[in-house]
Design an enzyme around this catalytic site. Structure first.
Site, mmCIF file in Angstrom:
data_model
loop_
_atom_site.group_PDB
_atom_site.id
_atom_site.type_symbol
_atom_site.label_atom_id
_atom_site.label_comp_id
_atom_site.label_asym_id
_atom_site.label_seq_id
_atom_site.Cartn_x
_atom_site.Cartn_y
_atom_site.Cartn_z
ATOM 1 N N GLU A 1 -1.431 -1.392 -4.694
ATOM 2 C CA GLU A 1 -2.686 -0.676 -4.858
ATOM 3 C C GLU A 1 -2.478 0.477 -5.827
ATOM 4 O O GLU A 1 -1.442 1.148 -5.791
ATOM 5 C CB GLU A 1 -3.175 -0.153 -3.501
ATOM 6 C CG GLU A 1 -4.596 0.377 -3.553
ATOM 7 C CD GLU A 1 -5.139 0.659 -2.173
ATOM 8 O OE1 GLU A 1 -5.662 -0.279 -1.541
ATOM 9 O OE2 GLU A 1 -5.032 1.813 -1.733
ATOM 10 N N ASP B 1 0.876 -1.168 0.000
ATOM 11 C CA ASP B 1 0.000 0.000 0.000
ATOM 12 C C ASP B 1 0.914 1.219 0.000
ATOM 13 O O ASP B 1 1.374 1.653 1.055
ATOM 14 C CB ASP B 1 -0.905 -0.019 1.233
ATOM 15 C CG ASP B 1 -1.845 1.175 1.281
ATOM 16 O OD1 ASP B 1 -2.202 1.702 0.212
ATOM 17 O OD2 ASP B 1 -2.210 1.584 2.403
ATOM 18 N N ASP C 1 -2.181 0.840 7.361
ATOM 19 C CA ASP C 1 -1.437 0.695 6.098
ATOM 20 C C ASP C 1 -1.041 -0.755 5.872
ATOM 21 O O ASP C 1 -1.114 -1.259 4.745
ATOM 22 C CB ASP C 1 -0.193 1.587 6.099
ATOM 23 C CG ASP C 1 -0.557 3.066 6.167
ATOM 24 O OD1 ASP C 1 -1.318 3.517 5.301
ATOM 25 O OD2 ASP C 1 -0.075 3.752 7.083
#
Length: 163
Positions: A67, A7, A139
């Site tokens: 992502e 992420d 996260d």
């Protein structure tokens, strides 16, 4: 197969490692890579690259997933996120890993079942899908969700290729 989910973020990049054996997923590790907000941008990006290079060398994942960037109201924040994401993709690609890329809505849909899930729902489903996991912040939970999404997509691809 060991999968690394990421992420990306300039201040904090979440990471999560899972093992996918058929339809069984298990947690290996997760955490956050942080850069110094007082440091110049180039130094922060270089530090992020060095931390990711060490992470990949330490855990030897077979593949990685990242992502995709979402657009913020602040274009400067979006640009910095894009630069961090570029470093993340480059670091894992340089290590020879295939990199899957997934929109946040697709990750949420893969893990929770609905693309509009909030962070708490994602965190709860990650914990349910990876029993016993201790997650190092939001996260890292998002990164584990990306890894789970990638595992599901790889499994679907294997089924389609077997036909």
């Amino acid at each position: 197969m060991i999968l690394l989910g990421l992420d990306p973020g300039l201040g904090t990049t979440g990471w999560g490692l899972i093992r996918a054996e058929g339809n069984c997923l298990s947690h290996l590790a997760n955490g956050r890579l942080k850069t110094d907000s007082a440091a110049p941008l180039a130094r922060r990006l270089a530090h992020l690259d060095a931390m990711l290079t060490a992470l990949v060398a330490d855990h030897a994942p077979a593949a990685a997933a990242v992502e995709e960037v979402f657009v913020n109201a602040n274009p400067q924040s979006t640009l910095k996120l894009g630069q961090a994401r570029g470093v993340v993709i480059c670091a894992v690609a340089r290590a020879g890993l295939e990199v899957g890329e997934y929109a946040a809505r697709l990750v949420k849909k893969s893990v929770v079942g609905v693309g509009s899930a909030d962070k708490a729902q994602v965190h709860a489903m990650v914990a349910r899908l990876l029993p016993g996991v201790v997650i190092d912040g939001a996260d890292a939970a998002d990164a584990l969700a990306v890894a789970i999404c990638h595992a599901h997509h790889l499994a679907s691809l294997r089924v389609m290729l077997a036909r």
